[in-house]
Design an enzyme around this catalytic site. Sequence first.
Site, PDB file in Angstrom:
ATOM      1  N   CYS A 108       1.848   7.233  10.529  1.00  0.00           N
ATOM      2  CA  CYS A 108       2.262   5.970   9.649  1.00  0.00           C
ATOM      3  C   CYS A 108       2.260   6.606   8.320  1.00  0.00           C
ATOM      4  O   CYS A 108       1.346   7.209   7.758  1.00  0.00           O
ATOM      5  CB  CYS A 108       1.157   4.927   9.841  1.00  0.00           C
ATOM      6  SG  CYS A 108       1.257   3.731   8.863  1.00  0.00           S
ATOM      7  N   CYS A 149      -0.547   5.032   5.873  1.00  0.00           N
ATOM      8  CA  CYS A 149      -1.770   5.795   6.355  1.00  0.00           C
ATOM      9  C   CYS A 149      -1.787   7.191   5.622  1.00  0.00           C
ATOM     10  O   CYS A 149      -2.789   7.717   4.929  1.00  0.00           O
ATOM     11  CB  CYS A 149      -1.879   5.910   7.729  1.00  0.00           C
ATOM     12  SG  CYS A 149      -2.448   4.655   8.567  1.00  0.00           S
ATOM     13  N   HIS A 160      -5.381   0.899   9.135  1.00  0.00           N
ATOM     14  CA  HIS A 160      -3.934   0.749   9.616  1.00  0.00           C
ATOM     15  C   HIS A 160      -4.067  -0.571  10.621  1.00  0.00           C
ATOM     16  O   HIS A 160      -4.734  -0.939  11.656  1.00  0.00           O
ATOM     17  CB  HIS A 160      -3.509   1.856  10.811  1.00  0.00           C
ATOM     18  CG  HIS A 160      -2.161   1.624  11.255  1.00  0.00           C
ATOM     19  ND1 HIS A 160      -1.041   1.924  10.505  1.00  0.00           N
ATOM     20  CD2 HIS A 160      -1.771   1.144  12.429  1.00  0.00           C
ATOM     21  CE1 HIS A 160      -0.123   1.593  11.381  1.00  0.00           C
ATOM     22  NE2 HIS A 160      -0.387   0.981  12.291  1.00  0.00           N
ATOM     23  N   ASN A 198       5.964  -9.169   4.229  1.00  0.00           N
ATOM     24  CA  ASN A 198       7.136  -9.322   5.091  1.00  0.00           C
ATOM     25  C   ASN A 198       6.241  -9.045   6.682  1.00  0.00           C
ATOM     26  O   ASN A 198       5.708  -8.217   6.606  1.00  0.00           O
ATOM     27  CB  ASN A 198       8.137  -8.457   4.911  1.00  0.00           C
ATOM     28  CG  ASN A 198       8.917  -8.874   3.533  1.00  0.00           C
ATOM     29  OD1 ASN A 198       9.195  -9.883   3.385  1.00  0.00           O
ATOM     30  ND2 ASN A 198       9.445  -7.881   2.920  1.00  0.00           N
ATOM     31  N   THR A 227       9.916  -3.057   7.145  1.00  0.00           N
ATOM     32  CA  THR A 227      10.367  -1.706   7.564  1.00  0.00           C
ATOM     33  C   THR A 227       9.438  -0.684   7.928  1.00  0.00           C
ATOM     34  O   THR A 227       9.488   0.430   8.396  1.00  0.00           O
ATOM     35  CB  THR A 227      11.590  -1.122   6.554  1.00  0.00           C
ATOM     36  OG1 THR A 227      10.829  -1.269   5.288  1.00  0.00           O
ATOM     37  CG2 THR A 227      12.690  -1.936   6.390  1.00  0.00           C
ATOM     38  N   HIS A 237       1.623  -4.687   3.875  1.00  0.00           N
ATOM     39  CA  HIS A 237       1.603  -4.041   2.520  1.00  0.00           C
ATOM     40  C   HIS A 237       2.037  -5.415   1.993  1.00  0.00           C
ATOM     41  O   HIS A 237       2.906  -6.154   2.357  1.00  0.00           O
ATOM     42  CB  HIS A 237       2.382  -3.022   2.287  1.00  0.00           C
ATOM     43  CG  HIS A 237       3.827  -3.223   2.902  1.00  0.00           C
ATOM     44  ND1 HIS A 237       4.010  -2.841   4.236  1.00  0.00           N
ATOM     45  CD2 HIS A 237       4.926  -3.473   2.539  1.00  0.00           C
ATOM     46  CE1 HIS A 237       5.346  -3.047   4.485  1.00  0.00           C
ATOM     47  NE2 HIS A 237       5.987  -3.471   3.581  1.00  0.00           N
ATOM     48  N   HIS A 239       3.725  -6.871  -1.313  1.00  0.00           N
ATOM     49  CA  HIS A 239       4.410  -6.601  -2.377  1.00  0.00           C
ATOM     50  C   HIS A 239       3.948  -7.675  -3.701  1.00  0.00           C
ATOM     51  O   HIS A 239       3.908  -8.662  -3.529  1.00  0.00           O
ATOM     52  CB  HIS A 239       5.878  -6.867  -2.139  1.00  0.00           C
ATOM     53  CG  HIS A 239       6.681  -6.239  -1.058  1.00  0.00           C
ATOM     54  ND1 HIS A 239       7.455  -5.283  -1.466  1.00  0.00           N
ATOM     55  CD2 HIS A 239       6.577  -6.320   0.201  1.00  0.00           C
ATOM     56  CE1 HIS A 239       8.082  -4.800  -0.296  1.00  0.00           C
ATOM     57  NE2 HIS A 239       7.350  -5.365   0.809  1.00  0.00           N
TER      58      HIS A 239
HETATM   59  P1  AMP Z   1       8.966  -3.838   3.610  1.00  0.00           P
HETATM   60  O1  AMP Z   1      10.418  -4.020   3.855  1.00  0.00           O
HETATM   61  O2  AMP Z   1       8.185  -5.330   3.365  1.00  0.00           O
HETATM   62  O3  AMP Z   1       8.347  -3.304   4.958  1.00  0.00           O
HETATM   63  O4  AMP Z   1       8.703  -2.913   2.464  1.00  0.00           O
HETATM   64  C1  AMP Z   1       8.539  -1.572   2.413  1.00  0.00           C
HETATM   65  C2  AMP Z   1       8.467  -1.036   1.127  1.00  0.00           C
HETATM   66  O5  AMP Z   1       8.048   0.172   0.978  1.00  0.00           O
HETATM   67  C3  AMP Z   1       9.942  -1.245   0.813  1.00  0.00           C
HETATM   68  O6  AMP Z   1      10.042  -1.952  -0.729  1.00  0.00           O
HETATM   69  C4  AMP Z   1      10.142   0.451   0.143  1.00  0.00           C
HETATM   70  O7  AMP Z   1      10.818   0.702  -0.963  1.00  0.00           O
HETATM   71  C5  AMP Z   1       8.729   0.926   0.064  1.00  0.00           C
HETATM   72  N1  AMP Z   1       8.590   2.504   0.295  1.00  0.00           N
HETATM   73  C6  AMP Z   1       9.208   3.024   1.452  1.00  0.00           C
HETATM   74  N2  AMP Z   1       8.439   4.355   1.436  1.00  0.00           N
HETATM   75  C7  AMP Z   1       7.802   4.399   0.433  1.00  0.00           C
HETATM   76  C8  AMP Z   1       7.166   5.485  -0.390  1.00  0.00           C
HETATM   77  N3  AMP Z   1       7.144   6.863   0.181  1.00  0.00           N
HETATM   78  N4  AMP Z   1       6.565   5.217  -1.382  1.00  0.00           N
HETATM   79  C9  AMP Z   1       6.614   4.242  -2.037  1.00  0.00           C
HETATM   80  N5  AMP Z   1       6.874   2.922  -1.332  1.00  0.00           N
HETATM   81  C10 AMP Z   1       7.702   3.040  -0.292  1.00  0.00           C
HETATM   82 ZN    ZN Z   2      -0.887   2.888   8.905  1.00  0.00          ZN
END
Ligand code: AMP
Ligand code: ZN
Length: 114
Positions: free
Chosen positions: A4, A7, A46, A87, A95, A100, A102
Amino acid sequence: MPSCLFCRISAGEIPAKAIYQDADVVAFEDINPQAPLHCLLIPRKHIATLNDLTPDDAALVGALHYRAAQIARERGYADGGYRTVFNCNADAGQTVFHIHLHLLAGRRLGWPPG
Ligand code: AMP
Ligand code: ZN
């Protein structure tokens, strides 16, 4: 969860621009910011999606939101306003499957979201 991404960020195995961390919560800058302030707040535990929360996780989710409000205040956005978003799953555009929060601020945010 070794595979992950979040993680691994929590464990320090993948670098991120840290904003805050304690025993339960980590906050770091989003790699693809959508506003002048765009950070992500994650639990160290997680949890794949909001659908996977248990009653025992309620305080943890509260801690994520409390910390988001503190960061917004520290950065000077408390009065002007900011947005917090979780989300959940495909229709919301999730994604990364480690929950998380935002935190977005620093520009006028449209409503409803796209
Ligand atoms: P979500 O679409 O709600 O799952 O948001 C995932 C977020 O993680 C997106 O805004 C990405 O830009 C962010 N993201 C993906 N990889 C990383 C990373 N290595 N460091 C910081 N943010 C990330
Ligand atoms: Zn995780």
